[in-house]
Each structure stands twice: as C-alpha cells, then as structure tokens.
Design a protein around this motif. Structure first.
Motif, PDB file in Angstrom:
ATOM      1  N   GLU A 113     -80.687 -47.942  22.464  1.00 38.14           N
ATOM      2  CA  GLU A 113     -80.284 -46.644  23.016  1.00 38.14           C
ATOM      3  C   GLU A 113     -80.905 -45.504  22.202  1.00 38.14           C
ATOM      4  OE1 GLU A 113     -76.031 -46.229  23.337  1.00 38.14           O
ATOM      5  OE2 GLU A 113     -75.851 -48.116  24.436  1.00 38.14           O
ATOM      6  N   GLU A 114     -80.892 -45.649  20.876  1.00 40.53           N
ATOM      7  CA  GLU A 114     -81.474 -44.619  20.010  1.00 40.53           C
ATOM      8  C   GLU A 114     -82.985 -44.527  20.203  1.00 40.53           C
ATOM      9  OE1 GLU A 114     -80.097 -42.220  17.972  1.00 40.53           O
ATOM     10  OE2 GLU A 114     -78.311 -42.882  19.050  1.00 40.53           O
ATOM     11  N   LEU A 115     -83.641 -45.674  20.322  1.00 41.20           N
ATOM     12  CA  LEU A 115     -85.084 -45.666  20.565  1.00 41.20           C
ATOM     13  C   LEU A 115     -85.401 -44.930  21.854  1.00 41.20           C
ATOM     14  CD1 LEU A 115     -86.142 -49.316  19.621  1.00 41.20           C
ATOM     15  CD2 LEU A 115     -86.459 -47.244  18.276  1.00 41.20           C
ATOM     16  N   SER A 116     -84.661 -45.244  22.895  1.00 37.90           N
ATOM     17  CA  SER A 116     -84.866 -44.613  24.196  1.00 37.90           C
ATOM     18  C   SER A 116     -84.611 -43.105  24.120  1.00 37.90           C
ATOM     19  CB  SER A 116     -83.950 -45.261  25.238  1.00 37.90           C
ATOM     20  OG  SER A 116     -84.078 -44.611  26.471  1.00 37.90           O
ATOM     21  N   ARG A 117     -83.570 -42.741  23.427  1.00 38.15           N
ATOM     22  CA  ARG A 117     -83.200 -41.327  23.313  1.00 38.15           C
ATOM     23  C   ARG A 117     -84.293 -40.497  22.628  1.00 38.15           C
ATOM     24  NH1 ARG A 117     -77.311 -40.033  21.905  1.00 38.15           N
ATOM     25  NH2 ARG A 117     -77.478 -42.266  21.816  1.00 38.15           N
ATOM     26  N   HIS A 118     -85.025 -41.141  21.720  1.00 35.78           N
ATOM     27  CA  HIS A 118     -86.047 -40.423  20.952  1.00 35.78           C
ATOM     28  C   HIS A 118     -87.473 -40.736  21.410  1.00 35.78           C
ATOM     29  CE1 HIS A 118     -83.112 -38.764  18.207  1.00 35.78           C
ATOM     30  NE2 HIS A 118     -82.540 -39.946  18.192  1.00 35.78           N
ATOM     31  N   GLY A 119     -87.599 -41.443  22.507  1.00 30.41           N
ATOM     32  CA  GLY A 119     -88.915 -41.730  23.056  1.00 30.41           C
ATOM     33  C   GLY A 119     -89.726 -42.728  22.240  1.00 30.41           C
ATOM     34  N   ALA A 120     -89.076 -43.509  21.418  1.00 31.05           N
ATOM     35  CA  ALA A 120     -89.772 -44.524  20.626  1.00 31.05           C
ATOM     36  C   ALA A 120     -89.840 -45.826  21.423  1.00 31.05           C
ATOM     37  CB  ALA A 120     -89.053 -44.746  19.301  1.00 31.05           C
ATOM     38  N   HIS A 121     -90.810 -46.659  21.075  1.00 36.48           N
ATOM     39  CA  HIS A 121     -91.024 -47.880  21.846  1.00 36.48           C
ATOM     40  C   HIS A 121     -90.877 -49.162  21.039  1.00 36.48           C
ATOM     41  CE1 HIS A 121     -92.398 -45.338  25.091  1.00 36.48           C
ATOM     42  NE2 HIS A 121     -93.189 -44.729  24.233  1.00 36.48           N
ATOM     43  N   ARG A 122     -90.968 -49.033  19.711  1.00 39.47           N
ATOM     44  CA  ARG A 122     -90.959 -50.236  18.894  1.00 39.47           C
ATOM     45  C   ARG A 122     -90.144 -50.007  17.628  1.00 39.47           C
ATOM     46  NH1 ARG A 122     -92.958 -52.483  14.729  1.00 39.47           N
ATOM     47  NH2 ARG A 122     -93.990 -54.471  14.543  1.00 39.47           N
ATOM     48  N   LEU A 123     -89.203 -50.877  17.386  1.00 41.39           N
ATOM     49  CA  LEU A 123     -88.383 -50.850  16.184  1.00 41.39           C
ATOM     50  C   LEU A 123     -89.195 -51.416  15.027  1.00 41.39           C
ATOM     51  CD1 LEU A 123     -85.450 -50.393  15.114  1.00 41.39           C
ATOM     52  CD2 LEU A 123     -85.038 -52.789  15.652  1.00 41.39           C
ATOM     53  N   THR A 124     -89.193 -50.710  13.882  1.00 39.23           N
ATOM     54  CA  THR A 124     -89.907 -51.222  12.712  1.00 39.23           C
ATOM     55  C   THR A 124     -88.967 -51.547  11.551  1.00 39.23           C
ATOM     56  OG1 THR A 124     -90.364 -48.980  11.904  1.00 39.23           O
ATOM     57  CG2 THR A 124     -92.057 -50.026  13.297  1.00 39.23           C
ATOM     58  N   LEU A 125     -87.813 -50.898  11.499  1.00 41.37           N
ATOM     59  CA  LEU A 125     -86.841 -51.146  10.429  1.00 41.37           C
ATOM     60  C   LEU A 125     -85.434 -50.904  10.962  1.00 41.37           C
ATOM     61  CD1 LEU A 125     -86.076 -51.532   7.351  1.00 41.37           C
ATOM     62  CD2 LEU A 125     -86.176 -49.056   7.208  1.00 41.37           C
ATOM     63  N   LEU A 126     -84.544 -51.810  10.630  1.00 44.91           N
ATOM     64  CA  LEU A 126     -83.135 -51.683  11.003  1.00 44.91           C
ATOM     65  C   LEU A 126     -82.306 -51.971   9.750  1.00 44.91           C
ATOM     66  CD1 LEU A 126     -81.130 -51.380  13.428  1.00 44.91           C
ATOM     67  CD2 LEU A 126     -81.183 -53.859  13.575  1.00 44.91           C
ATOM     68  N   ARG A 127     -81.502 -50.992   9.332  1.00 50.54           N
ATOM     69  CA  ARG A 127     -80.634 -51.186   8.169  1.00 50.54           C
ATOM     70  C   ARG A 127     -79.178 -51.177   8.639  1.00 50.54           C
ATOM     71  NH1 ARG A 127     -81.488 -46.737   4.841  1.00 50.54           N
ATOM     72  NH2 ARG A 127     -83.449 -47.741   4.303  1.00 50.54           N
ATOM     73  N   ILE A 128     -78.472 -52.231   8.275  1.00 53.62           N
ATOM     74  CA  ILE A 128     -77.067 -52.389   8.646  1.00 53.62           C
ATOM     75  C   ILE A 128     -76.224 -52.427   7.379  1.00 53.62           C
ATOM     76  CG2 ILE A 128     -75.380 -53.917   9.728  1.00 53.62           C
ATOM     77  CD1 ILE A 128     -77.701 -54.988  11.464  1.00 53.62           C
ATOM     78  N   ARG A 129     -75.175 -51.619   7.357  1.00 51.84           N
ATOM     79  CA  ARG A 129     -74.185 -51.666   6.278  1.00 51.84           C
ATOM     80  C   ARG A 129     -72.998 -52.455   6.790  1.00 51.84           C
ATOM     81  NH1 ARG A 129     -71.419 -47.162   5.058  1.00 51.84           N
ATOM     82  NH2 ARG A 129     -72.145 -46.096   6.886  1.00 51.84           N
ATOM     83  N   HIS A 130     -72.498 -53.351   5.958  1.00 52.17           N
ATOM     84  CA  HIS A 130     -71.323 -54.129   6.356  1.00 52.17           C
ATOM     85  C   HIS A 130     -70.402 -54.275   5.163  1.00 52.17           C
ATOM     86  CE1 HIS A 130     -72.708 -57.859   4.369  1.00 52.17           C
ATOM     87  NE2 HIS A 130     -73.897 -57.386   4.667  1.00 52.17           N
ATOM     88  N   GLY A 131     -69.129 -54.239   5.434  1.00 53.13           N
ATOM     89  CA  GLY A 131     -68.141 -54.375   4.376  1.00 53.13           C
ATOM     90  C   GLY A 131     -67.911 -55.818   3.996  1.00 53.13           C
ATOM     91  N   VAL A 132     -67.539 -56.014   2.745  1.00 51.55           N
ATOM     92  CA  VAL A 132     -67.287 -57.359   2.236  1.00 51.55           C
ATOM     93  C   VAL A 132     -66.158 -58.037   3.018  1.00 51.55           C
ATOM     94  CG1 VAL A 132     -65.692 -56.634   0.414  1.00 51.55           C
ATOM     95  CG2 VAL A 132     -67.036 -58.707   0.117  1.00 51.55           C
ATOM     96  N   LEU A 133     -65.203 -57.270   3.544  1.00 47.91           N
ATOM     97  CA  LEU A 133     -64.097 -57.856   4.297  1.00 47.91           C
ATOM     98  C   LEU A 133     -64.523 -58.425   5.647  1.00 47.91           C
ATOM     99  CD1 LEU A 133     -61.135 -55.391   3.653  1.00 47.91           C
ATOM    100  CD2 LEU A 133     -61.565 -57.605   2.593  1.00 47.91           C
TER     101      LEU A 133
END
Length: 117
Positions: free
Chosen positions: A16-36
């Motif tokens: 959705e974010e790629l589409s919203r900004h007119g981008a076509h290819r994901l190059t990096l995805l950073r996910i934060r997750h809690g230890v729980l």
C-alpha cells in the motif's frame, strides 16, 4: 507458524505504501517486534523470501529489530527493563511490592521503515 500471517499483513501494508508513493520495487523492509510477541526471526525471513520470490521485490533486504520488554510499576510508577519476561510476575525492583505492571515496551509488531525504487 504465525510468522507467515504476520509477514502477509506487513507485506500488505508495505505494498500500500509503495503504491501510495509511486514506487514499484521494495528494496528494504525493517520490522520492529517486541520480545513478548515471540517472533522467530528465521521463520520471518523464510516467509519474507517466499512472499517476494518471483516478484519485483525479490532480493529485497529484511531487517528485524527486537524491542526489549519495558515495564512500569502500577504502584510506584518505576519504569525498568527486566532481563527476562518472568519479571512480569516478580516484585517491583524499586518498591518491592508484587503488583501488576504496565507493559510500556516490548510488545507489538510494526513496519518501522521501508525503502523502494
């Protein structure tokens, strides 16, 4: 393996974010997750690779950042970062009372950052 459904949700948001900004290819995805959340990094990586294989996103980098548990004593308000999850059931290190703690960090899964072309 709940990592597959987690990654599917994160990838939907990323697309959705790629589409919203007119981008076509994901190059990096950073996910934060809690230890729980008990996320298994290897399972998340496998799910990411499976979902990007054969797509324009294939070869994108996945970064997983685990947030430590942070608690606040409901009695004295002391905030601290315990060494392990069992601290949820231990006395407060400041006041010594065995009271409930509020979790103020270390739970939840968030799309923290993405880069695209």
């Amino acid at each position: 393996m709940h990592e597959l459904s987690l990654m599917a949700s994160v990838m939907d948001i990323a697309r959705e974010e790629l589409s919203r900004h007119g981008a076509h290819r994901l190059t990096l995805l950073r996910i934060r997750h809690g230890v729980l959340d008990q996320v298994q990094p290897d399972a998340m990586r496998m799910a990411f690779e499976a979902m990007t294989k054969g797509t324009p996103d294939e070869g994108a980098k996945l970064e997983l950042v685990e947030e430590p548990l942070r608690l606040s004593c409901c009695l004295c308000g002391h905030e601290f970062t315990p060494d392990d999850r069992n601290a949820l059931y231990a006395p407060c290190p400041a006041c010594g009372e065995t009271v409930p703690f509020s979790v103020i960090g270390g739970e939840g899964i968030f799309l923290d950052h993405l880069e695209a072309e």
